[in-house]
Design a protein around this motif. Structure first.
Motif, PDB file in Angstrom:
ATOM      1  N   ALA A  72       0.863  -1.195   0.000  1.00 29.59           N
ATOM      2  CA  ALA A  72       0.000   0.000   0.000  1.00 29.59           C
ATOM      3  C   ALA A  72       0.893   1.236   0.000  1.00 29.59           C
ATOM      4  O   ALA A  72       2.080   1.142   0.296  1.00 29.59           O
ATOM      5  CB  ALA A  72      -0.900   0.002   1.230  1.00 29.59           C
ATOM      6  N   ASP A  73       0.312   2.378  -0.337  1.00 32.28           N
ATOM      7  CA  ASP A  73       1.086   3.631  -0.335  1.00 32.28           C
ATOM      8  C   ASP A  73       0.485   4.580   0.704  1.00 32.28           C
ATOM      9  O   ASP A  73      -0.700   4.513   1.010  1.00 32.28           O
ATOM     10  CB  ASP A  73       1.120   4.260  -1.730  1.00 32.28           C
ATOM     11  CG  ASP A  73      -0.184   4.090  -2.488  1.00 32.28           C
ATOM     12  OD1 ASP A  73      -1.212   3.762  -1.845  1.00 32.28           O
ATOM     13  OD2 ASP A  73      -0.194   4.283  -3.708  1.00 32.28           O
ATOM     14  N   MET A  74       1.304   5.479   1.250  1.00 29.54           N
ATOM     15  CA  MET A  74       0.874   6.293   2.397  1.00 29.54           C
ATOM     16  C   MET A  74       0.867   7.798   2.159  1.00 29.54           C
ATOM     17  O   MET A  74       0.366   8.541   3.003  1.00 29.54           O
ATOM     18  CB  MET A  74       1.811   6.034   3.586  1.00 29.54           C
ATOM     19  CG  MET A  74       1.895   4.597   4.063  1.00 29.54           C
ATOM     20  SD  MET A  74       2.835   4.469   5.603  1.00 29.54           S
ATOM     21  CE  MET A  74       4.502   4.863   5.034  1.00 29.54           C
ATOM     22  N   ALA A 116      -5.768  13.042  -1.982  1.00 29.30           N
ATOM     23  CA  ALA A 116      -6.657  13.121  -3.142  1.00 29.30           C
ATOM     24  C   ALA A 116      -6.478  11.921  -4.059  1.00 29.30           C
ATOM     25  O   ALA A 116      -7.005  11.890  -5.159  1.00 29.30           O
ATOM     26  CB  ALA A 116      -6.407  14.412  -3.905  1.00 29.30           C
ATOM     27  N   CYS A 117      -5.694  10.922  -3.610  1.00 28.02           N
ATOM     28  CA  CYS A 117      -5.476   9.751  -4.459  1.00 28.02           C
ATOM     29  C   CYS A 117      -5.926   8.483  -3.737  1.00 28.02           C
ATOM     30  O   CYS A 117      -5.769   7.378  -4.243  1.00 28.02           O
ATOM     31  CB  CYS A 117      -4.000   9.668  -4.875  1.00 28.02           C
ATOM     32  SG  CYS A 117      -3.742   8.778  -6.422  1.00 28.02           S
ATOM     33  N   GLY A 118      -6.455   8.633  -2.526  1.00 31.07           N
ATOM     34  CA  GLY A 118      -6.992   7.479  -1.806  1.00 31.07           C
ATOM     35  C   GLY A 118      -5.956   6.617  -1.113  1.00 31.07           C
ATOM     36  O   GLY A 118      -6.252   5.487  -0.716  1.00 31.07           O
ATOM     37  N   HIS A 119      -4.740   7.126  -0.934  1.00 36.01           N
ATOM     38  CA  HIS A 119      -3.723   6.317  -0.264  1.00 36.01           C
ATOM     39  C   HIS A 119      -4.094   6.090   1.205  1.00 36.01           C
ATOM     40  O   HIS A 119      -3.642   5.125   1.817  1.00 36.01           O
ATOM     41  CB  HIS A 119      -2.339   6.967  -0.405  1.00 36.01           C
ATOM     42  CG  HIS A 119      -1.892   7.105  -1.843  1.00 36.01           C
ATOM     43  ND1 HIS A 119      -0.658   7.580  -2.212  1.00 36.01           N
ATOM     44  CD2 HIS A 119      -2.520   6.799  -3.011  1.00 36.01           C
ATOM     45  CE1 HIS A 119      -0.548   7.586  -3.533  1.00 36.01           C
ATOM     46  NE2 HIS A 119      -1.677   7.126  -4.045  1.00 36.01           N
ATOM     47  N   ASP A 120      -4.947   6.981   1.741  1.00 41.05           N
ATOM     48  CA  ASP A 120      -5.494   6.763   3.092  1.00 41.05           C
ATOM     49  C   ASP A 120      -6.311   5.466   3.112  1.00 41.05           C
ATOM     50  O   ASP A 120      -6.183   4.650   4.036  1.00 41.05           O
ATOM     51  CB  ASP A 120      -6.337   7.969   3.537  1.00 41.05           C
ATOM     52  CG  ASP A 120      -7.333   8.442   2.457  1.00 41.05           C
ATOM     53  OD1 ASP A 120      -7.211   8.023   1.285  1.00 41.05           O
ATOM     54  OD2 ASP A 120      -8.238   9.230   2.797  1.00 41.05           O
ATOM     55  N   ALA A 174       5.958   8.102  -0.522  1.00 40.99           N
ATOM     56  CA  ALA A 174       6.361   8.854  -1.718  1.00 40.99           C
ATOM     57  C   ALA A 174       5.987   8.215  -3.050  1.00 40.99           C
ATOM     58  O   ALA A 174       6.798   8.152  -3.964  1.00 40.99           O
ATOM     59  CB  ALA A 174       7.879   9.078  -1.669  1.00 40.99           C
ATOM     60  N   GLU A 175       4.734   7.762  -3.171  1.00 39.14           N
ATOM     61  CA  GLU A 175       4.321   7.213  -4.471  1.00 39.14           C
ATOM     62  C   GLU A 175       4.131   8.320  -5.503  1.00 39.14           C
ATOM     63  O   GLU A 175       4.360   8.109  -6.688  1.00 39.14           O
ATOM     64  CB  GLU A 175       3.016   6.407  -4.316  1.00 39.14           C
ATOM     65  CG  GLU A 175       2.637   5.594  -5.543  1.00 39.14           C
ATOM     66  CD  GLU A 175       2.102   6.431  -6.694  1.00 39.14           C
ATOM     67  OE1 GLU A 175       2.471   6.151  -7.854  1.00 39.14           O
ATOM     68  OE2 GLU A 175       1.349   7.390  -6.457  1.00 39.14           O
ATOM     69  N   GLU A 176       3.705   9.509  -5.024  1.00 35.29           N
ATOM     70  CA  GLU A 176       3.299  10.588  -5.933  1.00 35.29           C
ATOM     71  C   GLU A 176       4.499  11.309  -6.547  1.00 35.29           C
ATOM     72  O   GLU A 176       4.768  12.472  -6.260  1.00 35.29           O
ATOM     73  CB  GLU A 176       2.396  11.584  -5.199  1.00 35.29           C
ATOM     74  CG  GLU A 176       1.070  11.001  -4.734  1.00 35.29           C
ATOM     75  CD  GLU A 176       0.082  10.734  -5.869  1.00 35.29           C
ATOM     76  OE1 GLU A 176       0.429  10.967  -7.037  1.00 35.29           O
ATOM     77  OE2 GLU A 176      -1.018  10.285  -5.555  1.00 35.29           O
ATOM     78  N   GLY A 177       5.249  10.625  -7.377  1.00 33.29           N
ATOM     79  CA  GLY A 177       6.303  11.272  -8.138  1.00 33.29           C
ATOM     80  C   GLY A 177       7.681  11.243  -7.513  1.00 33.29           C
ATOM     81  O   GLY A 177       8.627  11.760  -8.098  1.00 33.29           O
ATOM     82  N   MET A 194      -2.640  -2.527  -5.307  1.00 38.44           N
ATOM     83  CA  MET A 194      -4.058  -2.232  -5.586  1.00 38.44           C
ATOM     84  C   MET A 194      -4.256  -0.726  -5.519  1.00 38.44           C
ATOM     85  O   MET A 194      -3.693  -0.065  -4.651  1.00 38.44           O
ATOM     86  CB  MET A 194      -4.939  -2.942  -4.547  1.00 38.44           C
ATOM     87  CG  MET A 194      -6.392  -2.497  -4.557  1.00 38.44           C
ATOM     88  SD  MET A 194      -7.517  -3.662  -3.714  1.00 38.44           S
ATOM     89  CE  MET A 194      -6.769  -3.851  -2.105  1.00 38.44           C
ATOM     90  N   HIS A 195      -5.051  -0.180  -6.433  1.00 41.45           N
ATOM     91  CA  HIS A 195      -5.392   1.245  -6.393  1.00 41.45           C
ATOM     92  C   HIS A 195      -6.887   1.400  -6.611  1.00 41.45           C
ATOM     93  O   HIS A 195      -7.475   0.683  -7.419  1.00 41.45           O
ATOM     94  CB  HIS A 195      -4.631   2.016  -7.473  1.00 41.45           C
ATOM     95  CG  HIS A 195      -4.428   3.458  -7.120  1.00 41.45           C
ATOM     96  ND1 HIS A 195      -5.465   4.356  -7.045  1.00 41.45           N
ATOM     97  CD2 HIS A 195      -3.312   4.154  -6.788  1.00 41.45           C
ATOM     98  CE1 HIS A 195      -4.984   5.551  -6.691  1.00 41.45           C
ATOM     99  NE2 HIS A 195      -3.675   5.446  -6.519  1.00 41.45           N
ATOM    100  N   ASN A 196      -7.469   2.338  -5.883  1.00 39.84           N
ATOM    101  CA  ASN A 196      -8.894   2.613  -6.105  1.00 39.84           C
ATOM    102  C   ASN A 196      -9.067   3.368  -7.423  1.00 39.84           C
ATOM    103  O   ASN A 196      -8.165   4.086  -7.867  1.00 39.84           O
ATOM    104  CB  ASN A 196      -9.447   3.422  -4.929  1.00 39.84           C
ATOM    105  CG  ASN A 196      -9.064   4.891  -5.004  1.00 39.84           C
ATOM    106  OD1 ASN A 196      -9.829   5.719  -5.495  1.00 39.84           O
ATOM    107  ND2 ASN A 196      -7.855   5.221  -4.559  1.00 39.84           N
TER     108      ASN A 196
HETATM  109 ZN   LIG Z   1      -2.340   6.965  -6.045  1.00 37.31          ZN
END
Ligand SMILES: [Zn+2]
Ligand SMILES: [Zn+2]
Length: 402
Positions: A76-78, A101-105, A135-138, A162-164
């Protein structure tokens, strides 16, 4: 739908955790509070954890009751995004200019619930690693964890993500065999000419003309050189030059992005952009400094693992809720680095059409990275159940199956 029973009962707790993370978003490599929350929860469920992998990443180690040498990873990403949230509900971001805003929560909450269940049941042989990356976002948090020894310290035969996905019905999934997200690359070209009076162009070498020719010639790489069945986008997003109406400037700078679904396409585009930039500038008495930065590779699901995820999902939600024909996205994903190291598959879980939106949401429904986005709490038990079934079944499968 065959959800894992105890997890269904944890819906409210999962939503509380998810909303707490949503209210306290943190940017890349600053996920200190989030990582601490994750590690403390894992430890409270009897799961040994390793903190600080790739700066703020956390890995939890869950061993089955039956010993075994096999292991799988669930990731998962945080991290959150540097943007202002438009929602005004109670769990809206408390940090100005930072937003989940990307649902990592939601991704974090789902993997936590799966870990809790797996640690309680331990009804599998081998080890399940739960990976919470920063740090998934770039900012390449996955790569940072890999460089930090993720796969050496925690050897695993496969890794799953997995991503929503907003716009896909809640209760559904999409699985791609092969490309699912594009590669993301940026470029910067500095064209050096020779400035002159604009009324005496013969005394200079105009870098603006070179920039214009490059902008046109680059598109022929996409339309004339690349396999038309291997899609790619080349966008020039900035051209900067000059400061006066009557001066031919010394130089010009061009920047932009390239997206592809294959490594071959990036190789070709980078090579040809470099040649066209160098030779065109040379022909126009200018020179070019060419920088091409490969940020994220394409996210390429492995066929066997994709087929396995489909199998698991068919039993979980039924074949009609598993879309195998959905077009991939031109967005990019850090999980791509993990799929370059290990077999695996990254699936999309439907976040719904916006039905979960209620009072306090901004304008919507909306896509990821929109200031009115919110993760759909309704799908938390489903995502967690998928993780549990996936990991258990993978470890129960003969090692050479698939
Ligand atoms: Zn994302
Ligand atoms: Zn994102």
């Amino acid at each position: 739908m065959k959800l894992v029973e105890p997890i269904v009962g944890w819906q409210a707790e999962m939503a509380d955790i998810r909303r707490d993370i949503h209210a306290h978003p943190e940017l890349a490599y600053e996920e200190v509070r989030t990582a601490d929350l994750v590690a403390r929860l894992l430890e409270s469920w009897g799961i040994p954890t390793h903190r600080g992998m790739g700066v703020t990443g956390v890995v939890g180690i869950i061993k089955g009751l039956t010993p075994g040498t096999r292991a799988v990873g669930l990731r998962a990403d945080m991290d959150a995004l540097p943007m202002q949230e438009a929602n005004t509900f109670a769990h809206a971001s408390k940090h100005a200019g930072v937003m989940h805003a990307c649902g990592h929560d939601g991704h974090t909450a789902m993997l936590l619930a799966a870990a809790r269940y797996l640690a309680q049941s331990r009804d599998f042989a081998g080890t399940i690693y739960v990976i919470f990356q920063p740090a998934e976002e770039g900012f390449s948090g996955a790569k940072k964890m890999i460089d930090d020894g993720l796969f050496e310290r925690f050897p695993m035969e496969a890794v799953f993500g997995m991503h929503n996905w907003p716009g896909m019905k809640a209760g559904t999934f999409a699985v791609h065999d092969g490309p699912v997200m594009a590669s993301s690359n940026t470029f910067e070209i500095t064209i050096r000419g020779k400035g002159a009076h604009a009324a005496m162009p013969n005394l200079g070498h105009d870098p603006v003309m070179a920039a214009v020719q490059l902008a046109q010639a680059f598109q022929t790489i996409i339309t004339r050189e690349l396999d038309p069945l291997d899609p790619a986008v080349l966008s020039i997003t900035q051209i900067h030059s000059g400061s006066a109406d009557n001066v031919i400037p010394d130089d010009a700078v061009m920047r932009g992005t390239v997206r592809t679904f294959s490594d071959q396409a990036i190789d070709l585009i980078e090579k040809r952009m470099r040649e066209i930039a160098t030779l065109t500038c040379q022909a126009l008495n200018c020179s070019a400094d060419f920088i091409f930065d490969r940020r994220y590779p394409p996210t390429l699901n492995h066929s066997d693992e994709a087929a396995f995820c489909v199998e698991v999902l068919h039993d979980l939600v039924g074949p009609s809720a598993v879309d195998q024909t959905r077009a991939p996205s031109m967005g990019a994903e850090d999980f791509a680095f993990m799929l370059k190291e290990k077999p695996g598959c990254y699936v999309w879980i439907g976040n719904g059409d916006g039905d979960h939106r209620s009072h306090g949401h901004g304008l919507g429904p909306c896509m990821l990275h929109n200031s009115s986005y919110d993760f759909n709490d309704e799908v938390l038990p489903l995502g967690a159940s998928y993780w549990v079934e996936l990991a258990r079944r993978r470890l129960a499968r003969p090692p050479d199956a698939g």
